[in-house]
Design a protein around this motif. Structure first.
Motif, PDB file in Angstrom:
ATOM      1  N   TYR A 142       0.822  -1.213   0.000  1.00 54.57           N
ATOM      2  CA  TYR A 142       0.000   0.000   0.000  1.00 54.57           C
ATOM      3  C   TYR A 142       0.859   1.267   0.000  1.00 54.57           C
ATOM      4  O   TYR A 142       0.490   2.260  -0.617  1.00 54.57           O
ATOM      5  CB  TYR A 142      -0.974   0.004   1.181  1.00 54.57           C
TER       6      TYR A 142
ATOM      7  N   GLU B  15       0.374   3.965  -2.922  1.00 51.11           N
ATOM      8  CA  GLU B  15       0.078   5.369  -2.616  1.00 51.11           C
ATOM      9  C   GLU B  15       1.142   6.290  -3.213  1.00 51.11           C
ATOM     10  O   GLU B  15       0.838   7.384  -3.692  1.00 51.11           O
ATOM     11  CB  GLU B  15      -0.037   5.570  -1.114  1.00 51.11           C
TER      12      GLU B  15
ATOM     13  N   ILE C 249      -3.505  -5.538  -4.503  1.00 49.48           N
ATOM     14  CA  ILE C 249      -4.480  -4.572  -4.001  1.00 49.48           C
ATOM     15  C   ILE C 249      -5.726  -4.748  -4.856  1.00 49.48           C
ATOM     16  O   ILE C 249      -5.652  -4.649  -6.083  1.00 49.48           O
ATOM     17  CB  ILE C 249      -3.936  -3.129  -4.101  1.00 49.48           C
ATOM     18  N   PRO C 250      -6.872  -5.043  -4.234  1.00 55.14           N
ATOM     19  CA  PRO C 250      -8.092  -5.238  -5.011  1.00 55.14           C
ATOM     20  C   PRO C 250      -8.389  -4.025  -5.903  1.00 55.14           C
ATOM     21  O   PRO C 250      -8.200  -2.878  -5.494  1.00 55.14           O
ATOM     22  CB  PRO C 250      -9.178  -5.404  -3.941  1.00 55.14           C
TER      23      PRO C 250
ATOM     24  N   ALA D 177     -11.110  -2.569  -6.926  1.00 52.43           N
ATOM     25  CA  ALA D 177     -12.069  -1.594  -6.396  1.00 52.43           C
ATOM     26  C   ALA D 177     -11.400  -0.684  -5.369  1.00 52.43           C
ATOM     27  O   ALA D 177     -11.625   0.533  -5.357  1.00 52.43           O
ATOM     28  CB  ALA D 177     -13.265  -2.305  -5.774  1.00 52.43           C
ATOM     29  N   GLU D 178     -10.577  -1.255  -4.537  1.00 53.35           N
ATOM     30  CA  GLU D 178      -9.877  -0.469  -3.526  1.00 53.35           C
ATOM     31  C   GLU D 178      -8.894   0.503  -4.189  1.00 53.35           C
ATOM     32  O   GLU D 178      -8.790   1.666  -3.789  1.00 53.35           O
ATOM     33  CB  GLU D 178      -9.135  -1.410  -2.568  1.00 53.35           C
TER      34      GLU D 178
ATOM     35  N   LEU E 140     -10.851   3.393  -5.668  1.00 54.68           N
ATOM     36  CA  LEU E 140     -11.309   4.300  -4.615  1.00 54.68           C
ATOM     37  C   LEU E 140     -10.158   5.141  -4.055  1.00 54.68           C
ATOM     38  O   LEU E 140     -10.338   6.333  -3.760  1.00 54.68           O
ATOM     39  CB  LEU E 140     -12.003   3.526  -3.503  1.00 54.68           C
ATOM     40  N   MET E 141      -8.993   4.544  -3.922  1.00 56.89           N
ATOM     41  CA  MET E 141      -7.822   5.303  -3.469  1.00 56.89           C
ATOM     42  C   MET E 141      -7.481   6.400  -4.477  1.00 56.89           C
ATOM     43  O   MET E 141      -7.180   7.536  -4.099  1.00 56.89           O
ATOM     44  CB  MET E 141      -6.621   4.365  -3.260  1.00 56.89           C
TER      45      MET E 141
ATOM     46  N   ASP F  65     -10.122   9.148  -4.323  1.00 55.20           N
ATOM     47  CA  ASP F  65      -9.935   9.946  -3.118  1.00 55.20           C
ATOM     48  C   ASP F  65      -8.824  10.978  -3.316  1.00 55.20           C
ATOM     49  O   ASP F  65      -8.965  12.143  -2.915  1.00 55.20           O
ATOM     50  CB  ASP F  65      -9.630   9.040  -1.928  1.00 55.20           C
TER      51      ASP F  65
END
Length: 134
Positions: A78, A82, A111-112, A114-115, A118-119, A122
């Motif tokens: 992650y 990021e 990392i899925p 969808a996640e 969304l990241m 955001d």
């Protein structure tokens, strides 16, 4: 950061070449990323720039990243993702090729999807001046 600098550099280089432009804003972002990851900034940037040269001629980009992903230390996926988001968005333009590269990286970093989306959403909402280029 326990993941080797060379493996992180491969992901960063792939993100940079996704839009075909390596500019000063991305270099500054790399310095900030190096600081967060506790890498020597000059060494990290040198590794990324070496990878940019190598990957721009690498027809097997996916295999290169797949191999690098197997060397990512547990729990650091992650942080890397990021950082990729920050690097891609630093120029204020989000292109289709950058999104494709981000989703590929997310997949390789386990990392899925969808996640990952969304990241990305955001982070984009925090940038009111962001231009979307398909």
């Amino acid at each position: 950061m326990n993941t080797k600098i060379e493996n992180v550099a491969k992901f960063m280089a792939a993100a940079i070449i996704a839009d075909g432009n390596y500019d000063n804003a991305e270099k500054i972002a790399l310095e900030e990323i190096a600081e967060v990851m506790e890498f020597n900034s000059d060494e990290f940037i040198a590794n990324v720039e070496t990878e940019i040269k190598g990957l721009s001629n690498d027809k097997k980009l996916k295999e290169t990243l797949r191999a690098a992903s197997t060397e990512v230390s547990e729990g650091e996926n992650y942080v890397i993702f990021e950082s990729l988001l920050e690097l891609v968005l630093v120029d204020g333009i989000l292109s289709g090729s950058e999104v494709e590269q981000l989703l590929e990286a997310a997949d390789l970093l386990a990392i899925p999807q969808a996640e990952a989306v969304l990241m990305l959403a955001d982070m984009v909402k925090e940038e009111p001046e962001m231009n979307i280029s398909l």
